[in-house]
Scaffold this motif. Structure first.
Motif, PDB file in Angstrom:
ATOM      1  N   LEU A  41      28.138  -3.301 -23.113  1.00 44.59           N
ATOM      2  CA  LEU A  41      26.906  -3.622 -24.325  1.00 44.59           C
ATOM      3  C   LEU A  41      27.220  -4.321 -25.031  1.00 44.59           C
ATOM      4  N   ARG A  46      20.965  -2.714 -17.142  1.00 49.27           N
ATOM      5  CA  ARG A  46      20.544  -3.959 -17.379  1.00 49.27           C
ATOM      6  C   ARG A  46      19.710  -4.381 -15.877  1.00 49.27           C
ATOM      7  N   GLU A  98      19.261  -4.797 -21.799  1.00 48.54           N
ATOM      8  CA  GLU A  98      19.960  -5.352 -22.331  1.00 48.54           C
ATOM      9  C   GLU A  98      20.015  -6.038 -23.312  1.00 48.54           C
ATOM     10  N   ASN A 137      19.165  -6.268 -27.189  1.00 49.39           N
ATOM     11  CA  ASN A 137      19.244  -8.076 -28.800  1.00 49.39           C
ATOM     12  C   ASN A 137      18.462  -7.646 -29.600  1.00 49.39           C
TER      13      ASN A 137
END
Length: 497
Positions: free
Chosen positions: A359, A309, A314, A318
């Motif tokens: 996640l 992170r 992260e 996405n």
């Protein structure tokens, strides 16, 4: 039956100890010896599972292959798996006994040594030759007390020693002479010769230095091993980066290097594949666009997830998934893709009950448990097949402490003999598995490549390639070492003792 033994120690870490023991295992096997590898103490996050469900260092599993043996827990009775900068999980004869800091383990070494000796003699009963690998360097003065990894062990089993040094690092004569000078007189008498590793160029230009070394120390140089271009042997601990040029790349893969990445050999088959480009991304490095992200195993899942992170992974994942990219999570990486990671016993952080948000890509909760899962597995990748008959064969091993459960019905990735394993998302963009070695077999590798978007790739058999490299290494050592003289020196040492 008298068992000959020889210990290979190094001037530094990564001098070539594991490599030389692997080569000697193959050479001695081909000479008709019943030979086995042995490493009393190994510190590595790259491990293997034996058929009996025990955990040993990956290097000893490779050495067993070179010797024509199944991996055995007694080949590496003490395995230390670092989980912090000052502590490690301690595994004795294949089973984890708990976490210790460096000071605590130093005190525990006397007990650990008894297990190492028990394993050594148990293994040696059925062999006529034992090839023992040291750890680090025997000249680490601060670690001499209670030593069970180098000269302390050699003295306990009364075996001769050769010292290997890596000339590619520079300063090879200083390494060898300095190491010898820092040993006691009794330890120096155990040294029956030196090996110089990874030499490039004309050996005649090195000869004056070799002559000086032999005159200065009274020890023979048994061999000067050449640098082998493009050579691959599964790494004991260091994460390997690409050293191969790819002319017809069909797939781009990105792998983050975690602070406690474990079993990083999981992507070696991709790294070596002629049509796959693998980029290893370290801390504070830019993350390039790719077709496939692999989240690897981890010895400290919650801590490594926080690292991901912090490094921006992260948001990258996405974005990657939003534009059709694929993600593969293996073991700890599989756990990170879930919704929750729970550590009720404080196994990772030595604190009270801790919970971390995953996640969130897989409807799964993982709870860390004290009992580690250690299994060899075979099955079929049913989640990526049109029907079970067309599903690719897969083999691998589980090595994890987490127990995962799903919050809803899911499609499993793999059908094992009596159960299902893993996960594939409804859109087929995400897969997760506890199975290390998923990519090591040609059928399963081809299936994963097609899933990730690579078409018309060359056939690549990683297992055959690995065997080819072991033989190439052994052939090079036969050419550049006096193996018969080495064996006679071992016998002479036994006679003199």
């Amino acid at each position: 039956m008298t068992t000959l033994s020889l210990m290979v120690q190094g001037t530094t870490s990564d001098a070539g100890k594991s490599t030389l023991v692997t080569a000697l295992c193959r050479i001695m096997k081909q000479k008709g010896h019943k030979v086995a590898p042995f490493k009393p103490q190994n510190m590595a996050l790259n491990s293997a599972v034996t058929p009996e469900g025990h955990e040993i260092g990956r290097a000893q599993a490779v050495q067993a292959q070179a010797a024509g043996l199944e991996p055995n827990v007694h080949m590496n009775p003490i395995l230390l798996k670092p989980n912090t900068d000052t502590g490690a999980q301690v595994i004795i004869q294949g089973k984890a006994i708990g976490n210790m800091n460096a000071v605590g383990y130093h005190e525990y070494k006397t007990i650990a040594k008894a297990s190492a000796l028990e394993s050594y003699y148990s293994l040696a009963e059925n062999q006529d030759m034992m090839l023992i690998e040291g750890a680090g360097s025997p000249a680490e003065i601060n670690l001499r007390a209670r030593d069970i990894a180098n000269m302390g062990f050699a003295e306990s089993v009364d075996c001769p020693v050769i010292i290997i040094a890596d000339i590619d690092k520079g300063g090879v004569f200083a390494h060898l002479v300095g190491t010898l000078e820092l040993l006691s007189q009794a330890e120096q008498k155990r040294i029956i010769g030196f090996v110089i590793n990874r030499f490039r160029g004309d050996k005649s230009l090195l000869q004056s230095g070799l002559d000086w070394l032999e005159e200065r120390t009274g020890k023979p140089v048994i061999g000067v091993l050449p640098y082998l271009q493009g050579f691959h042997l599964e790494s004991e601990d260091a994460v390997a980066h690409n050293t191969f040029e790819k002319t017809e790349t069909r797939l781009k893969v990105v792998v983050p290097v975690l602070p406690r990445t474990s079993n990083h050999t999981d992507w070696d088959a991709l790294r070596l594949h002629p049509n796959v480009d693998v980029t290893i991304v370290g801390a504070n490095e830019a993350i390039p666009a790719c077709d496939l992200v692999i989240l690897p195993g981890s010895k400290s899942v919650q801590t490594d997830l926080s690292f991901l992170r912090e490094q921006g992974w992260e948001s990258y994942l996405n974005h990657h998934l939003r534009y059709g990219g694929k993600v593969l999570g293996i073991c700890g990486g599989f756990q990170m893709l879930g919704e929750t990671l729970e550590d009720p016993l404080g196994l990772e952080n030595k604190t009270a009950y801790t919970t971390a948000n995953g996640l969130g890509f897989i409807p799964m909760t993982t709870v860390l448990a004290e009992e580690k899962q250690l299994k060899l597995q075979k099955g079929k990748i049913v989640g990526l097949a049109d029907n079970n008959d067309s599903a690719a064969h897969v083999e691998g091993y589980e090595i994890h402490s987490g127990v995962s459960s799903f919050h809803q019905d899911i499609t499993p990735l793999i059908q094992l003999a009596s159960s299902c394993e893993g996960y594939i998302s409804p859109d087929k963009q995400i897969i997760g598995t506890y199975l290390h070695g998923l990519l090591d077999h040609p059928e399963s590798l081809e299936t994963i490549l097609k899933w990730a978007g690579a078409t018309e790739t060359q056939h690549f058999d990683y297992q055959a390639f690995r065997e080819q490299e072991i033989q190439r290494l052994a052939d090079s050592c036969v050419q550049h070492m006096d193996i018969d003289a080495l064996i006679e020196s071992c016998r002479a040492f036994v006679t003199q003792a």
